[in-house]
Motif scaffolding. Structure first.
Motif, PDB file in Angstrom:
ATOM      1  N   ARG A 149       4.087   7.836 -15.019  1.00 46.48           N
ATOM      2  CA  ARG A 149       2.843   8.269 -15.657  1.00 46.48           C
ATOM      3  C   ARG A 149       2.929   9.783 -15.886  1.00 46.48           C
ATOM      4  O   ARG A 149       3.281  10.526 -14.970  1.00 46.48           O
ATOM      5  CB  ARG A 149       1.655   7.951 -14.753  1.00 46.48           C
ATOM      6  CG  ARG A 149       0.319   8.239 -15.415  1.00 46.48           C
ATOM      7  CD  ARG A 149      -0.831   8.189 -14.452  1.00 46.48           C
ATOM      8  NE  ARG A 149      -1.164   6.837 -14.067  1.00 46.48           N
ATOM      9  CZ  ARG A 149      -1.150   6.388 -12.823  1.00 46.48           C
ATOM     10  NH1 ARG A 149      -0.805   7.178 -11.843  1.00 46.48           N
ATOM     11  NH2 ARG A 149      -1.475   5.159 -12.548  1.00 46.48           N
TER      12      ARG A 149
ATOM     13  N   VAL B 265       1.794   4.922  -9.567  1.00 43.76           N
ATOM     14  CA  VAL B 265       0.996   4.424  -8.437  1.00 43.76           C
ATOM     15  C   VAL B 265      -0.458   4.223  -8.855  1.00 43.76           C
ATOM     16  O   VAL B 265      -0.913   4.768  -9.860  1.00 43.76           O
ATOM     17  CB  VAL B 265       1.078   5.383  -7.223  1.00 43.76           C
ATOM     18  CG1 VAL B 265       2.477   5.422  -6.648  1.00 43.76           C
ATOM     19  CG2 VAL B 265       0.599   6.787  -7.582  1.00 43.76           C
ATOM     20  N   ASP B 266      -1.162   3.455  -8.025  1.00 43.83           N
ATOM     21  CA  ASP B 266      -2.549   3.092  -8.312  1.00 43.83           C
ATOM     22  C   ASP B 266      -3.506   4.135  -7.720  1.00 43.83           C
ATOM     23  O   ASP B 266      -3.477   4.382  -6.509  1.00 43.83           O
ATOM     24  CB  ASP B 266      -2.803   1.704  -7.694  1.00 43.83           C
ATOM     25  CG  ASP B 266      -4.136   1.144  -8.099  1.00 43.83           C
ATOM     26  OD1 ASP B 266      -4.952   1.910  -8.635  1.00 43.83           O
ATOM     27  OD2 ASP B 266      -4.375  -0.058  -7.872  1.00 43.83           O
TER      28      ASP B 266
ATOM     29  N   PHE C  24      -0.280   5.557  -1.680  1.00 46.24           N
ATOM     30  CA  PHE C  24      -0.884   4.957  -2.873  1.00 46.24           C
ATOM     31  C   PHE C  24      -0.125   3.661  -3.165  1.00 46.24           C
ATOM     32  O   PHE C  24       1.111   3.657  -3.090  1.00 46.24           O
ATOM     33  CB  PHE C  24      -0.720   5.871  -4.096  1.00 46.24           C
ATOM     34  CG  PHE C  24      -1.555   7.113  -4.060  1.00 46.24           C
ATOM     35  CD1 PHE C  24      -2.831   7.119  -4.588  1.00 46.24           C
ATOM     36  CD2 PHE C  24      -1.063   8.281  -3.487  1.00 46.24           C
ATOM     37  CE1 PHE C  24      -3.603   8.272  -4.558  1.00 46.24           C
ATOM     38  CE2 PHE C  24      -1.830   9.428  -3.444  1.00 46.24           C
ATOM     39  CZ  PHE C  24      -3.108   9.428  -3.984  1.00 46.24           C
TER      40      PHE C  24
ATOM     41  N   SER D 286       0.836  -1.205   0.000  1.00 51.53           N
ATOM     42  CA  SER D 286       0.000   0.000   0.000  1.00 51.53           C
ATOM     43  C   SER D 286       0.871   1.255   0.000  1.00 51.53           C
ATOM     44  O   SER D 286       0.365   2.349  -0.248  1.00 51.53           O
ATOM     45  CB  SER D 286      -0.927   0.003   1.203  1.00 51.53           C
ATOM     46  OG  SER D 286      -0.179   0.179   2.378  1.00 51.53           O
TER      47      SER D 286
ATOM     48  N   SER E 101       4.450  -6.529  -8.074  1.00 51.33           N
ATOM     49  CA  SER E 101       3.813  -7.722  -8.658  1.00 51.33           C
ATOM     50  C   SER E 101       4.855  -8.795  -9.003  1.00 51.33           C
ATOM     51  O   SER E 101       4.537  -9.994  -9.020  1.00 51.33           O
ATOM     52  CB  SER E 101       3.001  -7.356  -9.892  1.00 51.33           C
ATOM     53  OG  SER E 101       3.840  -6.803 -10.857  1.00 51.33           O
TER      54      SER E 101
ATOM     55  N   ILE F 206       2.372   0.581  -8.516  1.00 56.82           N
ATOM     56  CA  ILE F 206       2.189  -0.345  -9.645  1.00 56.82           C
ATOM     57  C   ILE F 206       3.580  -0.785 -10.097  1.00 56.82           C
ATOM     58  O   ILE F 206       3.912  -1.963 -10.069  1.00 56.82           O
ATOM     59  CB  ILE F 206       1.419   0.324 -10.815  1.00 56.82           C
ATOM     60  CG1 ILE F 206       0.025   0.753 -10.349  1.00 56.82           C
ATOM     61  CG2 ILE F 206       1.333  -0.622 -12.006  1.00 56.82           C
ATOM     62  CD1 ILE F 206      -0.741   1.595 -11.350  1.00 56.82           C
TER      63      ILE F 206
ATOM     64  N   LYS G 115      -6.819   3.913  -7.720  1.00 60.69           N
ATOM     65  CA  LYS G 115      -8.153   3.327  -7.559  1.00 60.69           C
ATOM     66  C   LYS G 115      -8.901   3.916  -6.360  1.00 60.69           C
ATOM     67  O   LYS G 115     -10.051   4.316  -6.466  1.00 60.69           O
ATOM     68  CB  LYS G 115      -8.005   1.806  -7.399  1.00 60.69           C
ATOM     69  CG  LYS G 115      -9.149   1.034  -8.012  1.00 60.69           C
ATOM     70  CD  LYS G 115      -8.944  -0.457  -7.853  1.00 60.69           C
ATOM     71  CE  LYS G 115      -7.908  -1.005  -8.816  1.00 60.69           C
ATOM     72  NZ  LYS G 115      -7.463  -2.366  -8.487  1.00 60.69           N
ATOM     73  N   GLN G 116      -8.223   3.976  -5.204  1.00 57.70           N
ATOM     74  CA  GLN G 116      -8.890   4.443  -3.980  1.00 57.70           C
ATOM     75  C   GLN G 116      -9.281   5.922  -4.094  1.00 57.70           C
ATOM     76  O   GLN G 116     -10.375   6.318  -3.681  1.00 57.70           O
ATOM     77  CB  GLN G 116      -7.991   4.221  -2.763  1.00 57.70           C
ATOM     78  CG  GLN G 116      -8.733   4.436  -1.459  1.00 57.70           C
ATOM     79  CD  GLN G 116      -7.820   4.549  -0.248  1.00 57.70           C
ATOM     80  OE1 GLN G 116      -6.608   4.686  -0.360  1.00 57.70           O
ATOM     81  NE2 GLN G 116      -8.418   4.464   0.926  1.00 57.70           N
TER      82      GLN G 116
END
Lengths: 144, 256
Positions: free
Chosen positions: B71, B122-123, B114, A6, B33, B117, B125-126
């Motif tokens: 990004r 970073v993600d 965050f 996270s 991942s 990825i 989504k939240q």
């Protein structure tokens, strides 16, 4: 593992008072003084509860607390109490939207109106009041 | 008409001597991942006084390592894609000039709070899900597009009440700097709360009670302690800290 995924800063990041100006320092001091006062309250209840065990137990406890170290700790408690109260009033008023400025058209270089000089002044006044109270407390407790 | 002056030769040469020609760019690399642990890659980058951090990163992609994940899109602080931690503080890479960092070593890391990825990406989504939770649209039964209803008139004063909060580009820097976000993964975050206020303060909107119910939660507005870090890092002058305090004013009865 979960924290790594996270990427949260965790308590270390929350407790880091640098990077974001005096407001973040005030946030950190408010939390720290709150925890300090909670620890004092628990210790104080324990200290005064020894009185129910009789005079000998009470005198023994006083011997333990009425020392130079004990008085230095009490001086710190005075500072924490004054800062927590004064800064707490600033934060409570801010929470109601008082003293945080008015919305308006932002102009480059985008100085946030909520982080205005009144807020900063109140933080410095809280720190100064705490320092003054500690000096007075130290002079009374450690004066003789 | 704006006048752009060419700097005098003496001024130009002074600036040139005070700015190093090469800096060390340290880039955080990781790939959760693939269970790849965090490490730093270092690159020597030639810079000019106007070079931005994003340009330095793209120089690395172009000349040293094209596998670097980052990004970005507009390169002008409008899209909010290139948020990252630059020398320890969240900032937009396209909006941060290397010369203003006053350091020969620039460290870039993915934004905190965050999920990563890969590398600097970073993600979100939240953040997007919390933004949607705030119902970021005007709520009312009638519409100004139907022919029988009148246009919703707003005075400049009405507009000023929410305009600055509508400048949010959802870059996530505020959420990254927030001390509550650092420990509470269910917290709505300054971005979402500021957007809730943006619509509550809009006099065309009738969804105030709905939104106040959403933010009045154990992981909602009460978790904000007015540390102000969100407003410190906002690149668009949105001032989420102010929006949150004004929104809380409704719940505390200071505002109607």
């Amino acid at each position: 593992m979960a924290e790594r995924l996270s990427n949260r800063e965790g308590i270390k990041g929350m407790a880091n008072p640098t990077r974001y100006g005096i407001e973040r320092v005030a946030y950190w001091l408010q939390r720290l003084s709150g925890l300090g006062l909670l620890a004092y309250l628990i210790g104080h209840i324990y200290e005064t509860s020894t009185i129910v065990n009789g005079k000998i137990a009470w005198d023994k406890m006083l011997e333990f607390t009425q020392t130079t170290q004990g008085h230095i700790f009490l001086t710190l408690v005075i500072g924490m109490c004054v800062f927590h109260t004064a800064n707490g009033i600033r934060v409570m008023l801010g929470h109601g939207g008082i003293g945080v400025g008015k919305p308006g058209q932002p102009e480059y270089p985008y100085k946030a109106a909520s982080l205005n000089y009144k807020q900063r002044l109140c933080i410095w006044v809280s720190i100064a009041l705490a320092a003054l109270a500690m000096m007075y407390g130290a002079s009374v407790l450690l004066g003789d | 008409m704006a006048v752009v002056e060419v700097p005098k030769p003496s001024e130009a040469s002074n600036t040139k001597t005070s700015q190093p020609n090469t800096i060390t760019l340290r880039i955080a690399r990781s790939n959760p991942s693939a269970e790849q642990e965090l490490s730093f890659s270092e690159f020597q980058i030639p810079v000019q006084k106007w070079t931005t951090v994003l340009e330095a990163i793209l120089y690395v992609k172009q000349n040293f390592d094209h596998s670097l994940a980052v990004r970005y899109s507009c390169r002008q602080a409008s899209c909010g894609s290139c948020g990252m931690k630059i020398n320890g503080r969240p900032a937009l890479a396209c909006y941060t000039k290397i010369s203003e960092l006053n350091s020969n070593v620039i460290t870039v890391e993915p934004m905190n709070n965050f999920p990563i990825i890969r590398d600097l990406a970073v993600d979100f989504k939240q953040l997007i899900s919390n933004h949607k939770k705030m119902k970021p649209f005007i709520i009312r039964e009638d519409s100004e597009v139907t022919p029988e209803s009148k246009e919703f008139v707003q005075t400049p004063q009405d507009l000023e009440k929410f305009l600055q909060f509508s400048y949010c580009i959802k870059c996530g820097l505020c959420n990254s700097a927030c001390p509550t976000m650092a420990t509470d993964e269910s917290f709505i975050g300054p971005q979402g709360l500021a957007q809730a206020y943006r619509y509550v303060a809009d006099n065309r909107d009738k969804g105030k009670d709905d939104r106040l119910k959403i933010v009045d939660d154990s992981h909602g507005i009460w978790r904000c302690h007015f540390a102000g870090s969100c407003s410190h890092v906002c690149p668009k002058g949105v001032d989420p800290a102010m929006a949150i305090q004004l929104l809380r004013g409704y719940l505390l009865g200071f505002r109607k």
